[in-house]
Motif scaffolding. Structure first.
Motif, short mmCIF file in Angstrom:
data_model
loop_
_atom_site.label_atom_id
_atom_site.label_comp_id
_atom_site.label_asym_id
_atom_site.label_seq_id
_atom_site.Cartn_x
_atom_site.Cartn_y
_atom_site.Cartn_z
N LYS A 1 -1.73 -5.47 -0.88
CA LYS A 1 -1.88 -5.23 0.57
C LYS A 1 -1.27 -3.91 1.13
O LYS A 1 -1.91 -3.30 2.04
CB LYS A 1 -1.20 -6.31 1.37
N LYS A 2 -0.14 -3.59 0.72
CA LYS A 2 0.51 -2.22 1.15
C LYS A 2 -0.26 -1.02 0.79
O LYS A 2 -0.55 -0.06 1.52
CB LYS A 2 2.15 -2.26 0.75
N ILE A 3 -0.66 -1.02 -0.54
CA ILE A 3 -1.57 0.08 -0.78
C ILE A 3 -2.86 0.21 -0.30
O ILE A 3 -3.09 1.30 0.15
CB ILE A 3 -1.51 0.18 -2.32
N ASN A 4 -3.32 -0.90 -0.02
CA ASN A 4 -4.69 -0.94 0.98
C ASN A 4 -4.46 -0.32 2.31
O ASN A 4 -5.24 0.43 2.86
CB ASN A 4 -5.20 -2.22 1.06
N GLY B 1 2.10 6.66 -1.75
CA GLY B 1 1.43 5.45 -1.51
C GLY B 1 2.24 4.41 -2.26
O GLY B 1 2.57 3.17 -1.95
N LEU B 2 2.60 4.69 -3.57
CA LEU B 2 3.04 3.81 -4.41
C LEU B 2 4.83 3.48 -3.93
O LEU B 2 4.89 2.41 -3.86
CB LEU B 2 3.37 4.31 -5.91
N SER C 1 4.60 1.30 -1.15
CA SER C 1 3.91 0.08 -1.54
C SER C 1 4.98 -0.85 -2.36
O SER C 1 4.53 -2.04 -3.11
CB SER C 1 2.53 -0.24 -2.13
N ASN C 2 6.16 -0.39 -2.69
CA ASN C 2 7.33 -0.92 -3.22
C ASN C 2 6.81 -0.89 -4.84
O ASN C 2 7.06 -1.96 -5.68
CB ASN C 2 7.49 -2.49 -2.79
N ILE C 3 5.84 0.00 -5.30
CA ILE C 3 5.60 0.18 -6.63
C ILE C 3 6.54 1.23 -7.32
O ILE C 3 6.62 2.01 -6.63
CB ILE C 3 4.02 0.48 -6.60
N LYS C 4 6.71 0.94 -8.66
CA LYS C 4 7.48 2.05 -9.23
C LYS C 4 6.97 3.48 -9.18
O LYS C 4 5.76 3.74 -9.28
CB LYS C 4 7.77 1.71 -10.60
N ALA C 5 7.66 4.33 -8.76
CA ALA C 5 7.37 5.85 -8.43
C ALA C 5 8.31 6.68 -8.36
O ALA C 5 9.61 6.42 -9.05
CB ALA C 5 6.75 5.93 -6.91
N CYS C 6 8.06 8.06 -8.54
CA CYS C 6 9.14 9.30 -8.48
C CYS C 6 9.60 9.49 -7.31
O CYS C 6 9.13 8.93 -6.32
CB CYS C 6 8.56 10.57 -9.03
N LEU C 7 11.14 9.87 -6.98
CA LEU C 7 11.74 10.00 -5.89
C LEU C 7 10.67 11.14 -4.88
O LEU C 7 10.57 10.82 -3.83
CB LEU C 7 13.09 10.67 -6.22
N TRP C 8 10.22 12.18 -5.79
CA TRP C 8 9.23 13.06 -5.07
C TRP C 8 8.71 13.88 -5.96
O TRP C 8 9.46 13.96 -7.06
CB TRP C 8 9.86 13.76 -3.89
N THR C 9 7.32 14.00 -6.13
CA THR C 9 6.83 14.73 -7.25
C THR C 9 5.39 15.45 -6.72
O THR C 9 4.88 14.96 -5.90
CB THR C 9 6.59 14.07 -8.34
#
Length: 220
Positions: free
Chosen positions: A140-143, A192-193, A196-204
């Motif tokens: 829902k959040k990524i949408n 976006g990730l 959406s609380n999806i695993k991601a990089c701190l920043w990239t």
């Protein structure tokens, strides 16, 4: 002699800044966030793809909400939608890497430039996509994140740029936000990730951090 010293000083600064940017970018790329996930069942899948430089996020049509699908072109045969965000002039003037010019690259990286969403439609899943398992809340959040990136006109409709797609299965839409070297096409996906609380990089600003992170996860 003073003039030469000043020139050398400025040259040193010019050389140091890109190196510093690269070092900081690499460090932050390898710092993961949202690593701890809840117990909610991950019964949906979204995907990442890259052309070697540029990341896009792909979602099955059945997992897209109405606000994302609204005003989309040629959706009847599409089963998957790929979303990529980037500099408007770069997208339009550089369909192939062979078309890249110094001016286009400089403007995209160092000027606060307007942006587009590149939407590509697929009838089936592609082998090189990297799968990300997500739960209903994450989906829902990524949408919501993608939907909010479309710039709307005064009638609250998406603004498509007709005839600018590279092929028959893609189109460009006006987007919100501005592109810089600190807010790249890949950092858009990463943000976006993260949101959406999806695993991601701190920043990239790169594609490889997210790809390897989730490819390794799916291989386990």
């Amino acid at each position: 002699m003073r003039i030469i010293k000043k020139i050398l000083k400025y040259i040193g600064i010019i050389l140091i800044l890109p190196a510093l940017y690269l070092i900081v970018s690499l460090v932050l790329t390898y710092i993961p966030v949202n690593g701890k996930q809840g117990s909610e069942e991950k019964n949906h899948t979204v995907y990442l793809s890259s052309n070697g430089v540029h990341l896009e996020i792909i979602i099955a049509k059945n997992d897209l909400n109405a606000s994302v699908l609204k005003d989309q072109l040629n959706t009847s045969q599409a089963q998957y939608f790929s979303f990529g965000w980037g500099d408007k002039n770069f997208y339009v003037e550089t369909p192939l890497w062979a078309d890249l010019t110094f001016v286009n690259g400089f403007q995209a990286l160092f000027l606060n430039t307007p942006t587009l969403l590149h939407v590509t439609r697929y009838s089936s899943m592609q082998e090189d996509w990297v799968a990300l398992k997500v739960n209903q809340k994450q989906l829902k959040k990524i949408n919501q994140y993608i939907s909010a990136t479309f710039r709307l006109n005064s009638e609250n409709k998406k603004i498509v740029l007709p005839g600018l797609g590279y092929y028959k299965n893609d189109d460009f839409y006006e987007a919100t936000g501005n592109y810089t070297c600190f807010n790249t096409c890949n950092s858009w996906v990463n943000t976006g990730l993260k949101q959406s609380n999806i695993k991601a990089c701190l920043w990239t600003p790169f594609d490889f951090g997210l790809l390897s992170m989730h490819k390794n996860q799916s291989d386990k």
